[in-house]
Design a protein around this motif. Structure first.
Motif, PDB file in Angstrom:
ATOM      1  N   LEU B 388     -22.653  67.660   8.293  1.00  0.00           N
ATOM      2  CA  LEU B 388     -21.841  68.868   7.948  1.00  0.00           C
ATOM      3  C   LEU B 388     -20.281  68.584   7.829  1.00  0.00           C
ATOM      4  O   LEU B 388     -19.361  69.194   6.904  1.00  0.00           O
ATOM      5  CB  LEU B 388     -21.909  70.060   9.213  1.00  0.00           C
ATOM      6  CG  LEU B 388     -23.125  70.924   9.248  1.00  0.00           C
ATOM      7  CD1 LEU B 388     -23.404  71.347  10.493  1.00  0.00           C
ATOM      8  CD2 LEU B 388     -22.964  71.973   8.201  1.00  0.00           C
ATOM      9  N   TYR B 390     -19.271  65.864   6.683  1.00  0.00           N
ATOM     10  CA  TYR B 390     -18.999  65.180   5.391  1.00  0.00           C
ATOM     11  C   TYR B 390     -18.759  66.200   4.246  1.00  0.00           C
ATOM     12  O   TYR B 390     -17.844  66.188   3.593  1.00  0.00           O
ATOM     13  CB  TYR B 390     -20.170  64.324   4.906  1.00  0.00           C
ATOM     14  CG  TYR B 390     -20.121  64.039   3.480  1.00  0.00           C
ATOM     15  CD1 TYR B 390     -20.847  64.582   2.713  1.00  0.00           C
ATOM     16  CD2 TYR B 390     -19.089  63.119   2.959  1.00  0.00           C
ATOM     17  CE1 TYR B 390     -20.979  64.264   1.270  1.00  0.00           C
ATOM     18  CE2 TYR B 390     -19.112  62.704   1.579  1.00  0.00           C
ATOM     19  CZ  TYR B 390     -19.940  63.373   0.691  1.00  0.00           C
ATOM     20  OH  TYR B 390     -20.025  63.097  -0.643  1.00  0.00           O
ATOM     21  N   ASN B 391     -19.577  67.309   4.444  1.00  0.00           N
ATOM     22  CA  ASN B 391     -19.014  68.531   3.504  1.00  0.00           C
ATOM     23  C   ASN B 391     -17.686  69.100   3.751  1.00  0.00           C
ATOM     24  O   ASN B 391     -17.178  69.366   2.498  1.00  0.00           O
ATOM     25  CB  ASN B 391     -20.252  69.446   3.758  1.00  0.00           C
ATOM     26  CG  ASN B 391     -21.412  69.390   2.671  1.00  0.00           C
ATOM     27  OD1 ASN B 391     -21.412  68.833   1.594  1.00  0.00           O
ATOM     28  ND2 ASN B 391     -22.636  69.290   3.473  1.00  0.00           N
ATOM     29  N   LYS B 394     -15.082  66.757   2.439  1.00  0.00           N
ATOM     30  CA  LYS B 394     -15.014  66.640   0.867  1.00  0.00           C
ATOM     31  C   LYS B 394     -14.562  68.142   0.585  1.00  0.00           C
ATOM     32  O   LYS B 394     -13.691  68.052  -0.625  1.00  0.00           O
ATOM     33  CB  LYS B 394     -16.737  66.828   0.220  1.00  0.00           C
ATOM     34  CG  LYS B 394     -16.853  66.465  -1.203  1.00  0.00           C
ATOM     35  CD  LYS B 394     -18.014  65.773  -1.466  1.00  0.00           C
ATOM     36  CE  LYS B 394     -19.275  66.657  -1.103  1.00  0.00           C
ATOM     37  NZ  LYS B 394     -19.652  67.711  -2.113  1.00  0.00           N
ATOM     38  N   THR B 395     -14.785  69.215   1.036  1.00  0.00           N
ATOM     39  CA  THR B 395     -13.812  70.355   0.663  1.00  0.00           C
ATOM     40  C   THR B 395     -12.783  70.312   0.881  1.00  0.00           C
ATOM     41  O   THR B 395     -11.635  70.736   0.015  1.00  0.00           O
ATOM     42  CB  THR B 395     -14.313  71.508   1.441  1.00  0.00           C
ATOM     43  OG1 THR B 395     -15.879  71.588   1.532  1.00  0.00           O
ATOM     44  CG2 THR B 395     -14.093  72.841   1.054  1.00  0.00           C
TER      45      THR B 395
END
Lengths: 380, 455
Positions: B388, B390-391, B394-395
């Motif tokens: 989570l 990582y996401n 990235k966002t």
């Protein structure tokens, strides 16, 4: 790290002209080895073709960037994995379907080559984090395929980062960068990150690595030069002189440099602009109405008593259904019709069948289903 | 009139015979209402109402079964009568109805069988007299909802004393009873404008006593549900009294240990307030942050859910006022070792509206949240959380490349400085260790020579 590399270079040769000459020699040798991967078929991608399109390449390089950042790896891993990826793409016409797997494999190979052992992650971990849609076995098989077609261990093929480091050491030898070492290192690091961002634009890949590095440097060199007393006017000229010298050494034509500079300027503008770029498909994939974050359990639970207006009495037939339904509709609307504040990514416009991921999958798949749901729901 | 005298006589007789027989004396079968001609119905209804004033003992399961059955049938008849009849509610009936209901439902609640009753785990002790009480409640509800119900007449009998006793009953352990009470109080509040201020004040007292004195009251959830529908109907601009209520009562209600039982209703009330008056956002959010649970992770997850619901309705200008402390708290939650808390916090990034709010204020938010997230990505034990994170990272990277890179560079240099300090510290200790060894070695030699211990 750039810092140690910088001082390392300086220590190799004695100061002054000898040092400069040594750097020039290295630039020339690198120049002989460099090549631009042949990615014409990507540039000439047509609608409906199964091969890779330029924007897919951008997305994938961006994904590499985020992985390198997430795992806290050195920029060398990034540039090497891009190099491996592009070399493979120039030799094999990869289908869009497999692009993600190829990317992850090249990343993993680069990490194994460059990073110390404690930084190398397990394949399972990598596959899970990157959401590449393939299994660890697929990655291993792809690695074998790739190492047959290209020579992976060929780390000597210079990347644009390589050239950038050399150019910066040249400037340093010329005593142009006066910042204290720590701050200089930080600025150089940011410079390398900008170079990484530049690689995410397919248009810039047509240039030779040295051209790209020099164009970026020509934009950023003023930022690296600390203001020293009494030199503010001459500063403007001195950096242009250095760029010109480097251009002569590397034999880059004026037109090429100017053209590349313009593209890089465009790229840097996008990089620094506060205007948000369109979100990637994976972000939208994350915002599923079914996920607990968007469940308005309070409005579902506490809503079956009709509203009592403050200044008048409540009558069953005059029940303010309107207020009740409006409230419910407003909260549900946010769930069903997401606010379109983020634009659409070009990937969304393309065919909705598998593009570069195995299938449009949910981001998180829990083996244990009940973990998916908000624990509070079960107690309320 | 005649009946009243009759009742007095029977009273005296009952006193002599003993209670049990008296009860059966009272509850003798009367003709059914449906079979009586309309002219005599009103009279019969009156009699039946009085008959139903007799209360039976349900603790003893076998006593007076016939009497109980008769009363149950009568009560059902009365319910039918009041539901289907038209214009049947004469003014004389009002006091009798209220009296009958009062007799049946107003009672001292028994002490809890299980002193350590955990509302979430254990089954509640159900009311023994439920077969009769249920119909009494049903009857009262229908009475209140009759189309030609006259509050002006009823207010003589449904007065403050009645309401007080009604509110006391909310402490009942039986959830069915509380459910009825909730609807009854809702109707009373709706129809009797004169009682509204009193009811609100009494509910205030109950809540404050619960928060600061007893931490025990079974009916908080039901009362909050009623309040939800009241708040929904507030006129704008909001009166100061209501704002006081929000800050002084509703926010401290988050403190209590048993929050899980009534959190959904409480959050609904809070959000309703914010939808009415957006300027209350700042005190509400600051209040929640003040009472943020420090040791109870389940409560922390609830608080996060409530914050998300508040953010769903927040105005961008209000968000900017609270973004700083909120982002700090969120950064702490995201880094929490309890995976449910971290997960719930990370789910905020699933919410499109919250994401758009973050985008507008990305500089402030990312600068605060980045260090925790970046640190956790390597250090957390739970793989799901790492995915989570990582996401989310990235966002952030996609939202503002330059800021992200700058924060990365800053983080890196900070870490290097820390490592350097750690190394220096280690070396200092090693040096001290060597010094100590030397000192010991040098001080030991004289001891060997003289045989006398040195200092």
């Amino acid at each position: 790290m750039q810092g140690s590399k910088l001082t390392g270079d300086c220590k190799k040769a004695s100061c002054g002209r000898n040092q400069r000459d040594w750097i020039v020699y290295k630039i020339l040798t690198a120049g002989r080895l460099e090549n631009v991967p042949n990615l014409h078929y990507i540039r000439n991608h047509r609608e409906g073709s199964v091969t890779v399109a330029p924007y897919m390449h951008d997305v994938v390089i961006d994904r590499l960037r985020s992985l390198v950042r997430f795992y806290k790896l050195s920029p060398k891993s990034f540039f090497l994995s891009v190099s491996i990826l592009d070399r493979f793409l120039s030799v094999v016409k990869v289908r869009a379907l497999h692009l993600m797997c190829v990317t992850v494999s090249s990343f993993y190979m680069a990490v194994k080559l460059v990073e110390p052992r404690e930084n190398v992650m397990s394949v399972k971990h990598l596959v899970r984090i990157s959401q590449c849609g393939c299994l660890p076995n697929d990655v291993s098989r792809m690695e074998k395929i790739m190492s047959k077609r290209i020579n992976i261990r060929d780390c000597d093929i210079p990347t644009s980062n390589h050239f950038l480091q050399l150019f910066v050491s040249y400037c340093h030898a010329d005593e142009m960068l006066h910042f204290p070492l720590e701050e200089l290192n930080q600025r150089l690091y940011k410079l390398v990150l900008k170079l990484e961002a530049c690689l995410c634009h397919f248009a810039l890949l047509q240039f030779r690595p040295c051209v790209l590095a020099l164009s970026l440097l020509s934009h950023e060199l003023p930022n690296l030069m600390a203001p020293t007393a009494g030199e503010t006017e001459n500063r403007g000229l001195s950096w242009i002189k250095v760029i010109w010298e480097l251009q002569k050494i590397t034999q880059i034509s004026d037109t090429e440099l100017l053209y590349c500079r313009a593209q890089v300027a465009d790229c840097l503008r996008k990089y620094s602009s506060p205007v948000p770029k369109p979100s990637s498909a994976s972000l939208l994939g994350m915002c599923q109405p079914g996920l607990p974050g968007s469940l308005h359990y309070t409005s579902k639970l506490a809503h079956h008593l009709p509203t009592i207006p403050e200044c008048s009495s409540w009558r069953p037939e005059q029940e303010s259904l309107l207020a009740k339904d409006l409230n419910l509709a407003k909260t549900m609307q946010l769930v069903v019709n997401p606010v379109p504040s983020l634009g659409k990514h070009p990937l969304q416009d393309a065919t909705n069948t598998n593009l570069y991921c195995a299938e449009p999958r949910r981001i998180f798949d829990y083996k244990n289903q009940h973990l998916e749901f908000c624990p509070v729901n079960s107690t309320c | 009139m005649v009946d009243k005298n009759k009742m007095k006589v029977i009273d005296k007789v009952a006193h002599k015979l003993g209670k049990e027989d008296a009860n059966s004396l009272y509850v003798s079968p009367m003709p059914s209402i449906a079979d009586t001609p309309p002219a005599e119905q009103a009279d019969l209804v009156s009699k039946k109402l009085r008959q139903c004033c007799v209360v039976f003992d349900f603790m003893d399961a076998v006593s007076d079964l016939k009497g109980k059955e008769i009363k149950r049938a009568s009560l059902n008849e009365l319910v039918d009568y009041i539901t289907t009849g038209r214009g049947v509610l004469s003014e004389d009936l009002y006091p009798e109805i209220v009296q009958m209901v009062a007799c049946n439902i107003f009672r001292t609640l028994p002490p809890s069988d299980n002193p350590e009753f955990d509302p979430e785990e254990d089954d509640p002790t159900l009311e023994a007299s439920w077969p009769h009480i249920q119909i009494a409640y049903e009857f009262f509800l229908r009475f209140l909802e009759v189309p030609d119900f006259k509050p002006s007449v009823a207010k003589r009998y449904i007065d403050q004393k009645f309401v007080l006793q009604l509110l006391d009953l909310f402490d009942s352990e039986d959830p069915r009873e509380r459910d009825f009470l909730k609807t009854v109080l809702h109707r009373i509040y709706g129809k009797f404008l004169g009682l509204r201020a009193f009811i609100r004040k009494q509910i205030n007292h109950i809540f404050l006593r619960f928060i600061y004195e007893t931490e025990h009251f079974n009916g908080i959830g039901e009362l909050l549900e009623i309040l939800g529908s009241i708040i929904n109907g507030f006129a704008l601009p909001l009166k100061a009294e209501h704002k006081q209520f929000l800050i002084k009562v509703l926010i401290p209600l988050h403190k209590a240990k048993g929050l899980g039982l009534y959190h959904a209703q409480l959050a609904y009330c809070v959000v309703q307030f914010l939808e009415k008056d957006a300027t209350l956002t700042e005190p509400v959010v600051k209040g929640l942050l003040k009472y943020w649970p420090k040791t109870c992770s389940q409560k922390e997850v609830m608080f996060l859910g409530e914050i998300e619901e508040i953010l769903d309705v927040i105005e961008p200008s209000q968000f900017q006022k609270i973004q700083d402390p909120l982002a700090r708290q969120l950064a702490r939650c995201v880094a929490s070792p309890h995976f449910q808390v971290a997960e719930r916090a990370l789910y905020f990034w699933n919410n499109e509206y919250i994401l758009s709010l973050m985008e507008e204020n990305i500089t402030v938010i990312m600068s605060i949240m980045f260090p925790s997230l970046y640190r956790i990505s390597k250090e957390h034990w739970n793989q799901t959380i790492i995915a989570l994170v990582y996401n989310v990272l990235k966002t952030f990277m996609e939202l503002n490349n330059k800021l992200f890179d700058e924060l990365t560079a800053n983080y890196k240099s900070e870490r290097q400085k820390e490592k350097k300090k750690e190394k220096e510290r280690d070396e200092l200790w090693k040096k001290l260790g060597k010094l100590e060894k030397n000192h010991l070695n040098s001080s030991q030699q004289p001891k060997v020579a003289d045989g006398t211990p040195t200092k």
